[in-house]
Motif scaffolding. Sequence first.
Motif, PDB file in Angstrom:
ATOM      1  N   GLY A  29      16.230  -8.202  -7.099  1.00  0.00           N
ATOM      2  CA  GLY A  29      16.405  -7.193  -8.129  1.00  0.00           C
ATOM      3  C   GLY A  29      15.280  -6.185  -8.210  1.00  0.00           C
ATOM      4  O   GLY A  29      14.134  -6.463  -7.874  1.00  0.00           O
ATOM      5  N   ARG A  30      15.634  -5.010  -8.664  1.00  0.00           N
ATOM      6  CA  ARG A  30      14.668  -3.918  -8.773  1.00  0.00           C
ATOM      7  C   ARG A  30      13.557  -4.232  -9.766  1.00  0.00           C
ATOM      8  O   ARG A  30      12.390  -3.889  -9.540  1.00  0.00           O
ATOM      9  CB  ARG A  30      15.393  -2.639  -9.183  1.00  0.00           C
ATOM     10  N   ALA A  31      13.900  -4.891 -10.882  1.00  0.00           N
ATOM     11  CA  ALA A  31      12.879  -5.196 -11.891  1.00  0.00           C
ATOM     12  C   ALA A  31      11.831  -6.152 -11.326  1.00  0.00           C
ATOM     13  O   ALA A  31      10.617  -5.978 -11.557  1.00  0.00           O
ATOM     14  CB  ALA A  31      13.532  -5.789 -13.142  1.00  0.00           C
ATOM     15  N   GLU A  32      12.275  -7.164 -10.594  1.00  0.00           N
ATOM     16  CA  GLU A  32      11.334  -8.108  -9.980  1.00  0.00           C
ATOM     17  C   GLU A  32      10.485  -7.413  -8.920  1.00  0.00           C
ATOM     18  O   GLU A  32       9.284  -7.699  -8.768  1.00  0.00           O
ATOM     19  CB  GLU A  32      12.110  -9.272  -9.357  1.00  0.00           C
TER      20      GLU A  32
ATOM     21  N   VAL B  41       9.582  -4.191  -8.792  1.00  0.00           N
ATOM     22  CA  VAL B  41       8.566  -3.362  -9.432  1.00  0.00           C
ATOM     23  C   VAL B  41       7.513  -4.221 -10.127  1.00  0.00           C
ATOM     24  O   VAL B  41       6.308  -3.907 -10.092  1.00  0.00           O
ATOM     25  CB  VAL B  41       9.217  -2.386 -10.425  1.00  0.00           C
ATOM     26  N   GLY B  42       7.945  -5.322 -10.722  1.00  0.00           N
ATOM     27  CA  GLY B  42       6.985  -6.219 -11.369  1.00  0.00           C
ATOM     28  C   GLY B  42       5.993  -6.792 -10.382  1.00  0.00           C
ATOM     29  O   GLY B  42       4.780  -6.867 -10.655  1.00  0.00           O
ATOM     30  N   ALA B  43       6.488  -7.208  -9.222  1.00  0.00           N
ATOM     31  CA  ALA B  43       5.587  -7.733  -8.191  1.00  0.00           C
ATOM     32  C   ALA B  43       4.655  -6.646  -7.679  1.00  0.00           C
ATOM     33  O   ALA B  43       3.465  -6.884  -7.432  1.00  0.00           O
ATOM     34  CB  ALA B  43       6.401  -8.323  -7.039  1.00  0.00           C
TER      35      ALA B  43
ATOM     36  N   GLU C  57       0.826  -1.212   0.000  1.00  0.00           N
ATOM     37  CA  GLU C  57       0.000   0.000   0.000  1.00  0.00           C
ATOM     38  C   GLU C  57       0.860   1.261   0.000  1.00  0.00           C
ATOM     39  O   GLU C  57       0.579   2.221  -0.727  1.00  0.00           O
ATOM     40  CB  GLU C  57      -0.930   0.011   1.217  1.00  0.00           C
ATOM     41  N   LEU C  58       1.903   1.261   0.810  1.00  0.00           N
ATOM     42  CA  LEU C  58       2.732   2.465   0.897  1.00  0.00           C
ATOM     43  C   LEU C  58       3.478   2.722  -0.411  1.00  0.00           C
ATOM     44  O   LEU C  58       3.632   3.880  -0.828  1.00  0.00           O
ATOM     45  CB  LEU C  58       3.713   2.343   2.065  1.00  0.00           C
ATOM     46  N   LEU C  59       3.928   1.669  -1.065  1.00  0.00           N
ATOM     47  CA  LEU C  59       4.592   1.868  -2.357  1.00  0.00           C
ATOM     48  C   LEU C  59       3.586   2.251  -3.438  1.00  0.00           C
ATOM     49  O   LEU C  59       3.900   3.041  -4.333  1.00  0.00           O
ATOM     50  CB  LEU C  59       5.332   0.598  -2.768  1.00  0.00           C
ATOM     51  N   ALA C  60       2.402   1.680  -3.371  1.00  0.00           N
ATOM     52  CA  ALA C  60       1.382   2.020  -4.366  1.00  0.00           C
ATOM     53  C   ALA C  60       0.934   3.479  -4.213  1.00  0.00           C
ATOM     54  O   ALA C  60       0.758   4.189  -5.200  1.00  0.00           O
ATOM     55  CB  ALA C  60       0.178   1.091  -4.218  1.00  0.00           C
ATOM     56  N   LEU C  61       0.783   3.928  -2.964  1.00  0.00           N
ATOM     57  CA  LEU C  61       0.276   5.276  -2.706  1.00  0.00           C
ATOM     58  C   LEU C  61       1.357   6.340  -2.805  1.00  0.00           C
ATOM     59  O   LEU C  61       1.094   7.464  -3.223  1.00  0.00           O
ATOM     60  CB  LEU C  61      -0.345   5.339  -1.308  1.00  0.00           C
TER      61      LEU C  61
END
Length: 281
Positions: A232-235, A237-239, A188-192
């Motif tokens: 990894g950063r890509a994984e 962000v993908g998640a 939630e915190l990353l989404a918001l």
Amino acid sequence: MSSATSDPLSALVALPGVPDAVDAVRKAVDRVYGHRVMRRRSNEVTSEAALRGARASAALAGADWSLEEVRRRTDFGGEGEPRAVGAALRLTAEAGQLLSVWRQSPLRVLARLHLVAAGDGMPGRVDEGGTDRVGRPRLAGEGVTEPLVELPAPDADEVAGRLDGLARLLLAGTEAPALVVAAVVHGELLALRPFGSHNGLVARAAERIVLVGSGLDPKSICPAEVGWAEQGRAEYVGALEGYISGTPEGVAGWIAHCGRSVELGVRETTAVCEALQRGAA
């Protein structure tokens, strides 16, 4: 047993793959807590886990320093990477002091975490009206600086509503396992991205608070941040994109990714315990 309506977090346990992730994390944490080094040198293990977790969280924020460099440096006041590493270290130290406050007011803790992370170095700290932007959610028209997540950020009204909803969920209590609660808080915190800066660092610190305060990792020796960085950063962000999608598969995938991060953090700490046992650390 709580219903999905009265305890929506517990309903997430039924998603595909989530029970396996919860079970795997519980077993991994139990194993490292059973290591013989933990009987006599748990404080050293906790300190080392904190350092490694902070280094990894800073790496995800764009400051990928070696562990040796983090140990060596004492000045984190410069711009750019030094400031990010300093923020991660301060947050790790502060998180352990906020466990009791989190149980009473999660939003107060989030504000404190942002204040600690930003320090005096947040660009545009004071808005045009002279109001300090640190330690409060962003208002309408205020932008977000987040080096890892480039997805569109929700507007200020949505942020305020969802933060309030998250706080009410946490204060109401839940039967959901710690992994599920921590994953939702983090997601939630990353989404918001409720603050103008340092949202990733704050989200990962909040996840740590949940894992420790729930009793899953009471000595804070399982740095999930290490696992996030290793995958990894890509994984990462993908998640997160899966979580933001709101689909059962996406949310379940995010929780499983969180679980794998904790397991990798456990692996890191197990290696620390083995080194201490050999006298190599």
